[in-house]
Design a protein around this motif. Structure first.
Motif, mmCIF file in Angstrom:
data_model
loop_
_atom_site.group_PDB
_atom_site.id
_atom_site.type_symbol
_atom_site.label_atom_id
_atom_site.label_comp_id
_atom_site.label_asym_id
_atom_site.label_seq_id
_atom_site.Cartn_x
_atom_site.Cartn_y
_atom_site.Cartn_z
ATOM 1 N N ALA A 60 -16.958 11.594 -63.218
ATOM 2 C CA ALA A 60 -17.353 11.184 -64.564
ATOM 3 C C ALA A 60 -17.760 9.712 -64.619
ATOM 4 O O ALA A 60 -17.386 8.904 -63.754
ATOM 5 C CB ALA A 60 -16.201 11.444 -65.535
ATOM 6 N N ALA A 63 -20.915 10.962 -68.995
ATOM 7 C CA ALA A 63 -20.905 12.336 -68.484
ATOM 8 C C ALA A 63 -19.539 12.669 -67.923
ATOM 9 O O ALA A 63 -18.827 11.798 -67.401
ATOM 10 C CB ALA A 63 -21.966 12.505 -67.402
ATOM 11 N N ASN A 64 -19.168 13.931 -68.012
ATOM 12 C CA ASN A 64 -17.959 14.457 -67.392
ATOM 13 C C ASN A 64 -18.336 15.280 -66.167
ATOM 14 O O ASN A 64 -19.499 15.676 -65.987
ATOM 15 C CB ASN A 64 -17.192 15.348 -68.375
ATOM 16 N N ASP A 92 -21.018 18.350 -65.943
ATOM 17 C CA ASP A 92 -22.283 18.121 -66.643
ATOM 18 C C ASP A 92 -23.416 18.055 -65.621
ATOM 19 O O ASP A 92 -23.178 17.985 -64.406
ATOM 20 C CB ASP A 92 -22.227 16.822 -67.447
ATOM 21 N N VAL A 99 -28.351 13.550 -69.535
ATOM 22 C CA VAL A 99 -27.143 14.324 -69.265
ATOM 23 C C VAL A 99 -27.129 15.590 -70.117
ATOM 24 O O VAL A 99 -27.285 15.531 -71.342
ATOM 25 C CB VAL A 99 -25.881 13.487 -69.550
ATOM 26 N N LYS A 100 -26.950 16.728 -69.456
ATOM 27 C CA LYS A 100 -26.740 17.989 -70.153
ATOM 28 C C LYS A 100 -25.247 18.257 -70.201
ATOM 29 O O LYS A 100 -24.594 18.424 -69.171
ATOM 30 C CB LYS A 100 -27.458 19.129 -69.420
ATOM 31 N N ASP A 101 -24.701 18.280 -71.381
ATOM 32 C CA ASP A 101 -23.265 18.482 -71.579
ATOM 33 C C ASP A 101 -22.928 19.952 -71.377
ATOM 34 O O ASP A 101 -23.398 20.817 -72.128
ATOM 35 C CB ASP A 101 -22.877 18.019 -72.986
ATOM 36 N N ASN A 102 -22.107 20.240 -70.379
ATOM 37 C CA ASN A 102 -21.732 21.622 -70.128
ATOM 38 C C ASN A 102 -20.394 21.990 -70.760
ATOM 39 O O ASN A 102 -19.793 23.013 -70.436
ATOM 40 C CB ASN A 102 -21.697 21.899 -68.622
ATOM 41 N N GLY A 103 -19.890 21.096 -71.626
ATOM 42 C CA GLY A 103 -18.767 21.473 -72.484
ATOM 43 C C GLY A 103 -17.431 21.571 -71.785
ATOM 44 O O GLY A 103 -16.608 22.437 -72.140
ATOM 45 N N LYS A 161 -13.715 21.329 -71.036
ATOM 46 C CA LYS A 161 -12.560 21.229 -71.927
ATOM 47 C C LYS A 161 -11.316 20.838 -71.139
ATOM 48 O O LYS A 161 -11.161 21.197 -69.973
ATOM 49 C CB LYS A 161 -12.304 22.562 -72.641
ATOM 50 N N PHE A 182 -12.797 13.513 -66.540
ATOM 51 C CA PHE A 182 -13.340 13.083 -67.831
ATOM 52 C C PHE A 182 -13.636 11.595 -67.850
ATOM 53 O O PHE A 182 -12.939 10.786 -67.244
ATOM 54 C CB PHE A 182 -12.351 13.429 -68.954
#
Length: 814
Positions: A408, A460-461, A464, A492-496, A498, A798
């Protein structure tokens, strides 16, 4: 904070590369040392070059000079220091002559002392940092770097070796006063004596110095007077010379032209940097056909901002140098030009096409094996080894496209991506480190050339995707190895991703967790306490027993002898209650002041938190910082002699390291022995990308000893009661495949639960793009069939973290 390699708390962005280390040709002969003057090998400022032929017959330079270099990581103040000189064969009336010094020398930089001028020569030195009147001999003499300005009185090698004010000493020619087997050879009216590329100081002048053309460099990195360091005409070259970038880079890691002056090197500017290590990259638009020779090169402009811009076609004069961003840690070097004089021929030229980093250009093989020796002299094989492929692209324009983020974004505005689809992926999108032989060769750090204020770095995490094209010069830095310094950044494409929540324990299960809370002390912001508490209550489901690592004393890093941590723990317990958790009780043992490592003054220690409504702690008096816990009784009556107690704290295995703390608990009237661990850190190990292959992991030696000590204690406990329920957990600072963990699990005394997880889930920490295991929970055989284990990923993947470690929990039916 536990890091697999030593971490510098200062901003990495400002220390991307400090000033240059221009060097001479490496010594080719190692001599057996004979008695001579010895000033202890320097870790910071030393004498790098001596020239006494200035203004003499045949000389080009007008002045003698002495050049210092700082190979340390911090600026070195020279106020009150001096350089001193005495003739090669001092007589009864010979005296040391003195030039006082002022100012400082930056980390990695040079400091030029101009001395007496002769009647000849045509070229002046670059602007010196200090000026004296010492008339050095062109062929024989001794120069010393001295703490103080009073003249030395020693006149023999032995007497000077005993002089504590001498920081460094160089005898050349036929000098009587010298270090090691003999003086440096070859000094003349036309040749200086200079240290080798690494600035090695072995206390042997004959081995450490070699003669060659004088190459004075001042604190600004200038090697020629009035040179234009970044653009314009400034008296620069007007025609291309005979040397091209690929000639300078050569087919190994170290330039065949190191220490030599080059003129009219052509290239197109591919990027500029006006922060940290200032300068710009150039690349030859007409490359050769050899894939081992890079066509890119960094031009170091010292303290001056570069005035060229991307797309400028330039000619550059300069001196070839090798700079080691992480020399002490075994890192690679960067070939570059210093003291540049630049001519801009035209602007707006297209940049050379970027080389795409992917499975076709980055091999699965990582590095050649030199049996622990240096790979610098080996011919590059970019089709076979990733480190060779990166080195063959050093300074060139490279590109990644649509790549996964595997570490990240951090506080220094960096992230890691993986350019190879074949690297082993984690369940959540990172790459997992499963053995020394498979370090995942596609990992590359990404930084931005644009200052953060002008172009915010993407957040970004792990998991992503950095979409589109990210391109720029390929650099190398001490904190991350090979680095794409992006002039153009993808999105950055956030892939969510959790944060995980573990399963709730059944009433019949005792839950036991470990959490490294990263140097927690009362001065930390309330938000850190709240985030950590949320992790305990929400994500770990309020475990019955928690071992905490890196709890600091009541005033944190203030180094005043304080060792109590009751305020730290009380504040954390209140934060847990505020988050909806139970009113935990706690036990710990104060360490001896300054004896357990960690942040100076912090006195980190392990702590037991426990929920008294679910478990009870068996207090047994006698445990303290220096008393060893033992085992008394046998069978179901086996007990500790102290609870909490420390395991063999006087053993040398625990020097400057945390000592394991063992406590005796009861759950549903069943006895459980819990060991809280925080083994010594990996500081000082050579990195995966080291120029020494295989890299030396020196810190493993102590952790192996620590594991053997703990294994002996657990074996004794199990000998007293083969059915003893033992849980050993914490931050072991090592991998499941390491010698230490193998020693802990020898003869099945303990079982490492991480090995029960699928490979793609075996990690608790992310470092240099590798998801890896540093934290463990191990259990004795009485518990192996009743243990439900979980690494709860809430931090390491994260950009926003409460700690750099993920906690772990095991639910046990005892």
């Amino acid at each position: 904070m536990t890091k697999p390699t030593a971490a510098n708390p200062r901003s990495r962005r400002s220390l991307l590369r400090a000033a240059v280390l221009p060097v001479g040709v490496a010594a080719s002969l190692v001599l057996v040392p004979l008695p001579g003057a010895v000033a202890a090998p320097s870790a910071d400022v030393l004498i790098a070059e001596v020239y006494g032929g200035g203004g003499n017959s045949g000389a080009t330079l007008k002045n003698d000079f002495i050049e210092l270099a700082n190979k340390g990581g911090a600026a070195f103040g020279l106020d009150g220091f001096s350089v001193q000189y005495i003739s090669g064969t001092p007589g009864a009336n010979s005296q040391w002559s003195v030039t006082p010094l002022t100012g400082s020398v930056a980390p990695g930089a040079r400091y030029l002392v101009a001395e007496a001028a002769g009647t000849g020569g045509t070229v002046a030195l670059p602007t010196p940092d200090a000026t004296g009147t010492l008339a050095l001999s062109g062929t024989s003499g001794t120069v010393a770097l001295v703490s103080g300005t009073a003249p030395l009185t020693c006149k023999t090698a032995a007497d000077c070796a005993a002089e504590p004010r001498i920081r460094d000493l160089v005898g050349f020619g036929t000098a009587v006063v010298r270090e090691g087997s003999g003086p440096a050879a070859g000094a003349s009216n036309t040749d200086a004596v200079a240290r080798a590329a690494s600035l090695a100081d072995t206390d042997d002048n004959a081995a450490d110095f070699k003669a060659g053309a004088p190459t004075p460099v001042n604190g600004k990195g200038e090697s020629t007077p009035g040179g234009d360091t970044g653009g314009g005409t400034g008296g620069g070259p007007t025609q291309p010379g005979t040397v091209r970038i690929h000639d300078i880079q050569g087919t190994t890691r170290v330039s065949p032209m190191v220490g030599k002056a080059v003129t009219g090197v052509p290239g197109v500017v591919t990027g500029t940097r006006s922060y940290g290590s200032k300068g710009f990259w150039i690349q030859d638009a007409t490359p050769d056909a050899d894939p081992a020779t890079s066509e890119g090169l960094f031009v170091y402009t010292g303290s001056a901002n570069p005035t060229v811009k991307a797309g400028d076609s330039v000619l550059v004069n300069g001196k070839v140098a090798e700079y080691y961003p992480n020399q002490a840690g075994g890192g690679q070097s960067i070939t570059q030009l210093t003291g540049p004089v630049v001519t801009v021929l035209s602007s707006g030229n297209p940049l050379p096409a970027a080389v795409l980093l992917d499975d076709t250009t980055v091999p699965a093989g990582y590095a050649p094996d030199a049996a622990g020796g240096s790979i610098e002299g080996l011919a590059l094989r970019p089709a076979e080894y990733a480190l060779d492929a990166y080195e063959a692209l050093e300074g060139m324009n490279v590109e990644v496209r649509d790549v996964p983020v595997v570490q990240a974004t951090d506080e220094y505005h960096e992230l890691w991506v993986d350019a190879r689809s074949g690297d082993k992926r984690t369940k959540r999108g990172g790459v997992v480190y499963l053995g020394y032989e498979n370090p995942n060769s596609g990992r590359v750090m990404v930084q931005s050339l644009a200052p953060e204020a002008e172009h915010p770095f993407p957040v970004a995490n792990v998991g992503d995707q950095l979409t589109g094209s990210t391109s720029g010069p390929l650099d190398y830095n001490k904190f991350g190895g090979y680095t794409l310094v992006a002039g153009a950044l993808g999105a950055v494409k956030d892939n969510g991703l959790k944060r995980e929540v573990t399963d709730r324990a059944l009433p019949s299960e005792v839950s036991i967790a470990t959490y490294n809370v990263e140097n927690l002390d009362p001065s930390d912001p309330a938000d850190k306490f709240a985030q950590l508490a949320t992790g305990i209550v929400t994500n770990l489901r309020s475990p019955d027993i928690i071992t905490l690592e890196e709890i600091q004393d009541n005033n944190g890093a203030v180094n005043d002898g304080t060792v109590d941590a009751d305020q730290t723990v009380a504040k954390f317990i209140e934060a847990i209650k505020a988050a909806g958790g139970p009113a935990y009780d706690w036990r710990s043992i104060n360490p001896e002041n300054g004896k357990d490592g960690g942040e100076p003054g912090g006195n980190i220690r392990t702590v037991f938190l426990f929920n008294p409504k679910r478990v009870s702690f068996t207090d047994i008096a006698g445990g303290d910082a220096t008393t060893a816990v033992d085992v008394a009784g046998s069978g179901k009556w086996a007990n500790l002699t102290a609870s909490p107690g420390r395991i063999d704290p006087g053993n040398e295995a625990w020097a400057s390291s945390r000592k394991p703390m063992v406590g005796q608990f009861a759950f549903h009237n069943k006895k459980i022995f819990v060991i809280a661990n925080h083994f010594n850190s990996k500081g000082g190990d050579q990195g995966l990308d080291s120029r020494f292959q295989a890299p030396t992991r020196s810190s493993e030696v102590q952790r192996l000893k620590q594991a053997e000590v703990e294994h002996a204690f657990v074996s004794k406990l199990l000998a007293a009661d083969p059915n003893a329920r033992v849980v050993s957990l914490g931050d072991f600072n090592d991998y499941q495949f390491s010698p230490a963990l193998k020693a802990l699990t020898k003869d099945c005394v303990l079982h490492d639960l991480v090995n029960d997880l699928p490979e793609k889930e075996r990690y608790s920490y992310v470092f240099q793009g590798n998801s890896q295991v540093l934290d463990h929970i191990l259990v004795s055989s009485a518990l192996t069939r009743h243990a439900d284990y979980d690494v709860v990923h809430i931090n390491s993947e994260f950009a926003v973290q409460a700690s750099d470690h993920d906690p772990q929990v095991v639910r046990i039916k005892p």
